[in-house]
Structure formats: structure tokens, C-alpha cells
Design a protein around this motif. Structure first.
Motif, PDB file in Angstrom:
ATOM      1  N   LEU A 115      -5.045  -0.189 -12.201  1.00  0.00           N
ATOM      2  CA  LEU A 115      -5.818   0.946 -12.702  1.00  0.00           C
ATOM      3  C   LEU A 115      -4.949   2.203 -12.756  1.00  0.00           C
ATOM      4  CD1 LEU A 115      -8.673   1.884 -13.579  1.00  0.00           C
ATOM      5  CD2 LEU A 115      -9.107   2.440 -11.182  1.00  0.00           C
ATOM      6  N   ALA A 116      -4.258   2.490 -11.660  1.00  0.00           N
ATOM      7  CA  ALA A 116      -3.410   3.683 -11.601  1.00  0.00           C
ATOM      8  C   ALA A 116      -2.261   3.588 -12.597  1.00  0.00           C
ATOM      9  CB  ALA A 116      -2.869   3.862 -10.185  1.00  0.00           C
TER      10      ALA A 116
ATOM     11  N   LYS B  54       3.198  -4.215  -6.910  1.00  0.00           N
ATOM     12  CA  LYS B  54       2.762  -5.505  -7.448  1.00  0.00           C
ATOM     13  C   LYS B  54       3.649  -6.638  -6.943  1.00  0.00           C
ATOM     14  CE  LYS B  54       2.690  -4.181 -11.803  1.00  0.00           C
ATOM     15  NZ  LYS B  54       2.471  -4.236 -13.272  1.00  0.00           N
ATOM     16  N   LEU B  55       4.937  -6.359  -6.828  1.00  0.00           N
ATOM     17  CA  LEU B  55       5.857  -7.374  -6.310  1.00  0.00           C
ATOM     18  C   LEU B  55       5.513  -7.744  -4.869  1.00  0.00           C
ATOM     19  CD1 LEU B  55       8.445  -8.997  -6.992  1.00  0.00           C
ATOM     20  CD2 LEU B  55       9.754  -7.097  -6.015  1.00  0.00           C
ATOM     21  N   LYS B  56       5.221  -6.736  -4.051  1.00  0.00           N
ATOM     22  CA  LYS B  56       4.870  -6.987  -2.652  1.00  0.00           C
ATOM     23  C   LYS B  56       3.543  -7.736  -2.536  1.00  0.00           C
ATOM     24  CE  LYS B  56       8.394  -4.973  -0.673  1.00  0.00           C
ATOM     25  NZ  LYS B  56       9.368  -5.764   0.138  1.00  0.00           N
TER      26      LYS B  56
ATOM     27  N   ASP C 154       0.832  -1.202   0.000  1.00  0.00           N
ATOM     28  CA  ASP C 154       0.000   0.000   0.000  1.00  0.00           C
ATOM     29  C   ASP C 154       0.868   1.255   0.000  1.00  0.00           C
ATOM     30  OD1 ASP C 154      -2.716   1.205   0.253  1.00  0.00           O
ATOM     31  OD2 ASP C 154      -1.840   2.001   2.096  1.00  0.00           O
ATOM     32  N   LYS C 155       1.949   1.224   0.756  1.00  0.00           N
ATOM     33  CA  LYS C 155       2.879   2.362   0.797  1.00  0.00           C
ATOM     34  C   LYS C 155       3.499   2.596  -0.584  1.00  0.00           C
ATOM     35  CE  LYS C 155       6.968   4.028   3.329  1.00  0.00           C
ATOM     36  NZ  LYS C 155       7.897   4.157   2.188  1.00  0.00           N
ATOM     37  N   ALA C 156       3.924   1.515  -1.230  1.00  0.00           N
ATOM     38  CA  ALA C 156       4.517   1.636  -2.562  1.00  0.00           C
ATOM     39  C   ALA C 156       3.491   2.172  -3.559  1.00  0.00           C
ATOM     40  CB  ALA C 156       5.046   0.281  -3.021  1.00  0.00           C
ATOM     41  N   TYR C 157       2.251   1.722  -3.434  1.00  0.00           N
ATOM     42  CA  TYR C 157       1.176   2.195  -4.316  1.00  0.00           C
ATOM     43  C   TYR C 157       0.961   3.689  -4.149  1.00  0.00           C
ATOM     44  CZ  TYR C 157      -3.721   3.244  -5.418  1.00  0.00           C
ATOM     45  OH  TYR C 157      -4.875   3.830  -5.874  1.00  0.00           O
ATOM     46  N   ARG C 158       0.883   4.163  -2.904  1.00  0.00           N
ATOM     47  CA  ARG C 158       0.648   5.585  -2.645  1.00  0.00           C
ATOM     48  C   ARG C 158       1.818   6.441  -3.117  1.00  0.00           C
ATOM     49  NH1 ARG C 158       0.917   6.015   2.346  1.00  0.00           N
ATOM     50  NH2 ARG C 158       0.680   3.924   3.224  1.00  0.00           N
ATOM     51  N   GLU C 159       3.013   5.862  -3.148  1.00  0.00           N
ATOM     52  CA  GLU C 159       4.195   6.591  -3.624  1.00  0.00           C
ATOM     53  C   GLU C 159       4.351   6.517  -5.140  1.00  0.00           C
ATOM     54  OE1 GLU C 159       7.362   4.811  -1.444  1.00  0.00           O
ATOM     55  OE2 GLU C 159       6.969   5.973   0.393  1.00  0.00           O
ATOM     56  N   GLY C 160       3.460   5.782  -5.799  1.00  0.00           N
ATOM     57  CA  GLY C 160       3.527   5.673  -7.253  1.00  0.00           C
ATOM     58  C   GLY C 160       4.525   4.658  -7.755  1.00  0.00           C
ATOM     59  N   ASN C 161       5.041   3.830  -6.852  1.00  0.00           N
ATOM     60  CA  ASN C 161       5.991   2.782  -7.243  1.00  0.00           C
ATOM     61  C   ASN C 161       5.184   1.510  -7.516  1.00  0.00           C
ATOM     62  OD1 ASN C 161       8.092   1.003  -7.605  1.00  0.00           O
ATOM     63  ND2 ASN C 161       9.280   1.752  -5.852  1.00  0.00           N
TER      64      ASN C 161
ATOM     65  N   LEU D 195      -6.162  -4.395  -3.761  1.00  0.00           N
ATOM     66  CA  LEU D 195      -5.144  -3.374  -3.999  1.00  0.00           C
ATOM     67  C   LEU D 195      -4.514  -3.546  -5.375  1.00  0.00           C
ATOM     68  CD1 LEU D 195      -3.502  -0.986  -2.986  1.00  0.00           C
ATOM     69  CD2 LEU D 195      -1.921  -2.611  -1.896  1.00  0.00           C
ATOM     70  N   MET D 196      -4.348  -4.793  -5.803  1.00  0.00           N
ATOM     71  CA  MET D 196      -3.761  -5.044  -7.122  1.00  0.00           C
ATOM     72  C   MET D 196      -4.604  -4.407  -8.219  1.00  0.00           C
ATOM     73  SD  MET D 196      -1.310  -6.392  -8.924  1.00  0.00           S
ATOM     74  CE  MET D 196      -0.481  -7.800  -8.160  1.00  0.00           C
TER      75      MET D 196
END
Length: 243
Positions: free
Chosen positions: A45-46, A16-18, A4-11, A39-40
Motif C-alpha cells: 500500500l505504501a 518485502k525481501l525480509k 517492520d524496521k525497513a518498512y518504517r524507514e521507507g525501504n 505487513l506485506m
């Protein structure tokens, strides 16, 4: 959750790896696995929304380049027979290219580049050409025998042989000429015997312009395809969320 942290940071790649690692590391953590699945969908989507924004930015830049580049070309299309037209370089106009042995070029509307070899007065039934530079480097087309791409005709004054090389048959001839455009180049018309001719500066310039236009148009088509793929995937992901 690290994903979730990586998603919010745009990484998105890391996110997806996590998410993928949850099943491996915690195979019985069903709540976390379900959260990861949700979350995936958001990550995908993003990721595709960002890809569309990138494609739009690149397309705007590419179309600006295209508008400037097209001032070097004439566009020809016969509405009776052609769905798409062709671009001919003004540096070496098609209507004047029949006056001497050599090569001419053009680009189809979707970006496919073609080279045509023109041989006057010598009946050798040529079906391929080689272009050589002074140091012995060369590029050579494939052999073309197909009707409509290899044709001959006669006028009251002389005979003509014209062969069109496109796709795999073009085999890098245009790129070779583009690379060595500032050097003397020789065309070898290869058939029952070989006839040679020097490639004029105008022909080299026209082929170089065609090579650049072809690359730009193909890049534009690829960007449009990538954007369309992302749009389709976004519609799919959004339809899944609505269920």
C-alpha cells in the motif's frame, strides 16, 4: 522484526525481501508468517502511494514542458472521422510540404510519431525510404503497401506519391534525422527505381520537433498508466483490509 524496521524507514524493497524470507527460514513460525502477510499488505500500500506521488510530480513537470512544446505545433482533428487529433510542426507546415520532394512528420495525440514521404512528378511506386548522411550512415523504413498508408493521386499539373511510416515501419528514421539534423541528409525514395532529394533544414527541424514531442507524450502516457495501475492496486488492498 527487521521487515517492520525497513518498512518504517521507507525501504520497501528490503521490507518485502525480509518478509518473503520468513517462510523460508522459519517455515513453522505461523504467527510471524501471519504478521508478515499483514505487513506485506501495508508495504504494498505504501509503495504504491509513493509511486502515485512520484507519477504526479513527474506529470506536473511533463505537462509544463508539453505546454511550452506545443507552441511549435498546429493541432488538427476532423471531428467527423477522428477520435484523436494530430500535431503538425509549424517549422515545416503540412499545407506547404506538397511543394517539393521530401519528408514531413506529425505526432498523434497519444504520442505515436509518423513520417510521410512525398514524391512529386516521378512515378516509381516507392514504398520505403532511406535517409543517408555524408559519412554513409543511414536509416531505412520498412516497406509500406497497406491501403490508406501508401497512396497516389494526380492533379492537372503533376502526380504525387505519399507514403506514411508509423510504428515499426518508421524504424528509427526520425531519431536518425534528429541525431544528424546539423548535417546534410539525403532521402532515397525506393521503388521501381530510386529517386533522391536533399532534406531541407526546415524538414529536419520539423521532424526533430516531432521526435521530441512524441517522446514526451509517450512518457506522459506511461506515467498515467503507472499511476492508474497503482490506484487499482491500492483499491484492491484497501478492500482486503475491510474484510
Amino acid at each position: 522484526m527487521e521487515a517492520d524496521k525497513a518498512y518504517r524507514e521507507g525501504n520497501y524493497s528490503l521490507a518485502k525481501l525480509k518478509i518473503d524470507s520468513i517462510k523460508t527460514v522459519y517455515p513453522k513460525a505461523f504467527d510471524e508468517i501471519r504478521e508478515g502477510f499483514s505487513l506485506m499488505q501495508e508495504v504494498r500500500l505504501a509503495e504504491n502511494q509513493r509511486n502515485i506521488a512520484f507519477c504526479d510530480s513527474m506529470l506536473r513537470e511533463s505537462y509544463d514542458q508539453l505546454n511550452e512544446m506545443l507552441t511549435r505545433f498546429d493541432f488538427v482533428r476532423d471531428d467527423r472521422y477522428q477520435e484523436f487529433g494530430e500535431y503538425y510542426p509549424k517549422a515545416y507546415p503540412h499545407q506547404t510540404s506538397l511543394g517539393r520532394n521530401g519528408l514531413r512528420s506529425g505526432v498523434r495525440e497519444k504520442g505515436a510519431l509518423f513520417i510521410e514521404s512525398i514524391l512529386l512528378g516521378s512515378t516509381v511506386s516507392h514504398n520505403k525510404v532511406r535517409v543517408t548522411s555524408r559519412d554513409g550512415s543511414f536509416a531505412e523504413t520498412g516497406v509500406v503497401t497497406a491501403d490508406g498508408l501508401n497512396y497516389r493521386f494526380n492533379t492537372s499539373e503533376r502526380s504525387y506519391e505519399i507514403v506514411r511510416y508509423i510504428g515499426n515501419d518508421e524504424n528509427g528514421i526520425a531519431q536518425f534525422i534528429y541525431t544528424f539534423h546539423d548535417q546534410p541528409l539525403t532521402v532515397h525514395f525506393m521503388g521501381s527505381r530510386t529517386v533522391t532529394a536533399n532534406l531541407t533544414d526546415a524538414a529536419k527541424r520539423g521532424i526533430s520537433h516531432s521526435f521530441e514531442l512524441s517522446n514526451l507524450l509517450l512518457d506522459i502516457e506511461q506515467l498515467k498508466l503507472e499511476k492508474e495501475k497503482s490506484e487499482v492496486l491500492i483499491r484492491y488492498l484497501q478492500s482486503r483490509k475491510e474484510k
